[in-house]
Design a protein around this motif. Sequence first.
Motif, PDB file in Angstrom:
ATOM      1  N   VAL A  39       0.857  -1.185   0.000  1.00 33.79           N
ATOM      2  CA  VAL A  39       0.000   0.000   0.000  1.00 33.79           C
ATOM      3  C   VAL A  39       0.890   1.232   0.000  1.00 33.79           C
ATOM      4  O   VAL A  39       2.090   1.160   0.273  1.00 33.79           O
ATOM      5  CB  VAL A  39      -0.932   0.006   1.228  1.00 33.79           C
ATOM      6  N   LEU A  40       0.328   2.392  -0.292  1.00 28.70           N
ATOM      7  CA  LEU A  40       1.118   3.606  -0.447  1.00 28.70           C
ATOM      8  C   LEU A  40       1.894   3.961   0.824  1.00 28.70           C
ATOM      9  O   LEU A  40       3.040   4.415   0.759  1.00 28.70           O
ATOM     10  CB  LEU A  40       0.206   4.768  -0.858  1.00 28.70           C
ATOM     11  N   GLU A  88      14.488  17.924   0.025  1.00 30.21           N
ATOM     12  CA  GLU A  88      13.145  18.313  -0.412  1.00 30.21           C
ATOM     13  C   GLU A  88      12.140  17.207  -0.091  1.00 30.21           C
ATOM     14  O   GLU A  88      11.005  17.486   0.343  1.00 30.21           O
ATOM     15  CB  GLU A  88      13.157  18.607  -1.904  1.00 30.21           C
ATOM     16  N   ALA A  89      12.559  15.951  -0.281  1.00 29.15           N
ATOM     17  CA  ALA A  89      11.682  14.820   0.031  1.00 29.15           C
ATOM     18  C   ALA A  89      11.378  14.769   1.526  1.00 29.15           C
ATOM     19  O   ALA A  89      10.237  14.503   1.928  1.00 29.15           O
ATOM     20  CB  ALA A  89      12.333  13.515  -0.424  1.00 29.15           C
ATOM     21  N   LYS A  90      12.384  15.016   2.369  1.00 34.16           N
ATOM     22  CA  LYS A  90      12.170  15.009   3.813  1.00 34.16           C
ATOM     23  C   LYS A  90      11.209  16.119   4.237  1.00 34.16           C
ATOM     24  O   LYS A  90      10.359  15.923   5.123  1.00 34.16           O
ATOM     25  CB  LYS A  90      13.504  15.162   4.550  1.00 34.16           C
ATOM     26  N   HIS A 120       7.819  15.056   3.262  1.00 31.20           N
ATOM     27  CA  HIS A 120       7.427  13.951   4.138  1.00 31.20           C
ATOM     28  C   HIS A 120       6.899  14.488   5.477  1.00 31.20           C
ATOM     29  O   HIS A 120       5.875  14.022   5.998  1.00 31.20           O
ATOM     30  CB  HIS A 120       8.625  13.021   4.369  1.00 31.20           C
ATOM     31  N   GLU A 121       7.596  15.478   6.031  1.00 28.71           N
ATOM     32  CA  GLU A 121       7.163  16.065   7.304  1.00 28.71           C
ATOM     33  C   GLU A 121       5.824  16.764   7.154  1.00 28.71           C
ATOM     34  O   GLU A 121       4.973  16.701   8.058  1.00 28.71           O
ATOM     35  CB  GLU A 121       8.227  17.044   7.815  1.00 28.71           C
ATOM     36  N   ILE A 173       0.701  11.978  -0.859  1.00 28.38           N
ATOM     37  CA  ILE A 173       1.711  10.980  -0.529  1.00 28.38           C
ATOM     38  C   ILE A 173       2.462  10.514  -1.775  1.00 28.38           C
ATOM     39  O   ILE A 173       3.655  10.194  -1.710  1.00 28.38           O
ATOM     40  CB  ILE A 173       1.057   9.784   0.198  1.00 28.38           C
ATOM     41  N   ARG A 174       1.779  10.532  -2.909  1.00 25.51           N
ATOM     42  CA  ARG A 174       2.441  10.120  -4.141  1.00 25.51           C
ATOM     43  C   ARG A 174       3.562  11.071  -4.516  1.00 25.51           C
ATOM     44  O   ARG A 174       4.599  10.644  -5.054  1.00 25.51           O
ATOM     45  CB  ARG A 174       1.423  10.030  -5.291  1.00 25.51           C
ATOM     46  N   LEU A 175       3.381  12.343  -4.221  1.00 27.26           N
ATOM     47  CA  LEU A 175       4.413  13.342  -4.505  1.00 27.26           C
ATOM     48  C   LEU A 175       5.652  13.098  -3.643  1.00 27.26           C
ATOM     49  O   LEU A 175       6.788  13.240  -4.110  1.00 27.26           O
ATOM     50  CB  LEU A 175       3.860  14.747  -4.258  1.00 27.26           C
ATOM     51  N   VAL A 176       5.448  12.702  -2.391  1.00 29.08           N
ATOM     52  CA  VAL A 176       6.570  12.404  -1.489  1.00 29.08           C
ATOM     53  C   VAL A 176       7.330  11.185  -2.003  1.00 29.08           C
ATOM     54  O   VAL A 176       8.568  11.174  -2.050  1.00 29.08           O
ATOM     55  CB  VAL A 176       6.070  12.154  -0.053  1.00 29.08           C
TER      56      VAL A 176
END
Length: 451
Positions: A355-356, A391-393, A396-397, A407-410
């Motif tokens: 799952v995502l 940038e991902a972190k 994510h936060e 969530i898909r963008l993260v």
Amino acid sequence: LISVHFVQSTVIQHFLQSLHKMRKWPPLVIIKFWILVLLFSIFLTGFFPAKPGDSEIASSENLPPAWRRRVGKLVIVVIDALRADFVVDTLDTSDIIGNKKIKFLSDMIKRKEALGLITRASPPTVTLPRIKAVTTGNIPGFVDIVRNFDTTQLVEDSLIRQWRAKERRIVFYGDDTWTKLFPGEFMRQDPTTSFFVSDYTEVDNNITRHLDTELSQEDWDVMILHYLGLDHIGHLEGPNSDLVQPKLDEMGNILDKIWSSLTKQHSEEDLPPMVIVMGDHGMADGGSHGGASQAEVLVPFVVLCQDRNTLELIENESKEILQVDIAPTLSALTGVPIPKWSLGSLIVPALPGVVLEDLLMLVEYNAMQIGTVVSNMGLQHNSEGYSRWEEAKTLHEKWKSQEDTDIRLVIEMYQSCIASYQELAARNVSSYDLYQMGLSVLAIILTLVTH
């Protein structure tokens, strides 16, 4: 193997005789000789750049909760010299090989009952470095062409070491390169030599004769089979030989037998079985391998599974992955840490039942792991991959705090980070130190012309 050791002993004997004769040389000549040896060694270290690696294995401490075992029995079938177009339609080579295919696999892929991807292997396309790439996720170098003829134990972290550390039981049948790389690691084994190229029948029968017994056993977790017959046919007659299609049919029947047997069995942990079929390298149009032509570097990666989530992700077009991506993917499937020096990226469609929210944890761990490798190589600072990691972190936060972040963008940002790290590390590992090579050549010339 005997001939290799004979050549080695002959070279050593001549070298010792030369050292004895050197005692009669003038002192200046002896000094120049050892200077040339030193300079040539410096040149070789630039031509064969050192790769990162040590004997330590990756720890389980940082594994996320989602990093767990997802398959029951896992069978890995390596078909030596299996070109991509022997399974999927990828190269415009119908005039070379006709319509030769492993029909069992190609039909399952067309019916979307199996996942078929194209793997890009990096040169040199010979067996030893390709096995290393699959099991460690690292990029072997051209020096492994020499080692291919006299394989020694692999001390670098690998899938085999991780499986054994987690007490996974492994059986192996096929190319003896595996048993030389991983001595004492297999619960049962029957290696076959690859040097009798004229044999393309018994070399495979020696593997297949064990299948009935092994498929009825419940005491193993991973079975690795490495078939050599197709490679031998390629060396003898090339990919357009009339011997190729019968051999591909034989491989298809074997795969059908394995898959049919596994799907009838019940897993104690209620985990689905999986069969993975791959080539270690391809086969040139002339039948050989070792170079960088498309027919040599493109090989298939086929996943047979029963998970509907995975099968629903299958697209009509075959995607291309890197051979080093196999190591972290097999780690995720079996719930063991990614090998310490892996440069691979997770093959998401091959992961059943993800799952995502789980996928987010998986790609974060993958990005952190490969970022550590790049950092240990001294390449992370101010790199594009590190910027994407930050940038991902941040994204994510924001997602954790339930801000308006998809969530898909993260997940995509972590995957972008991994791709940047991969490109940076691969460029460094495979590059020559031209400055060092140039200086050493210049110094050699000056030493030779100086009286």
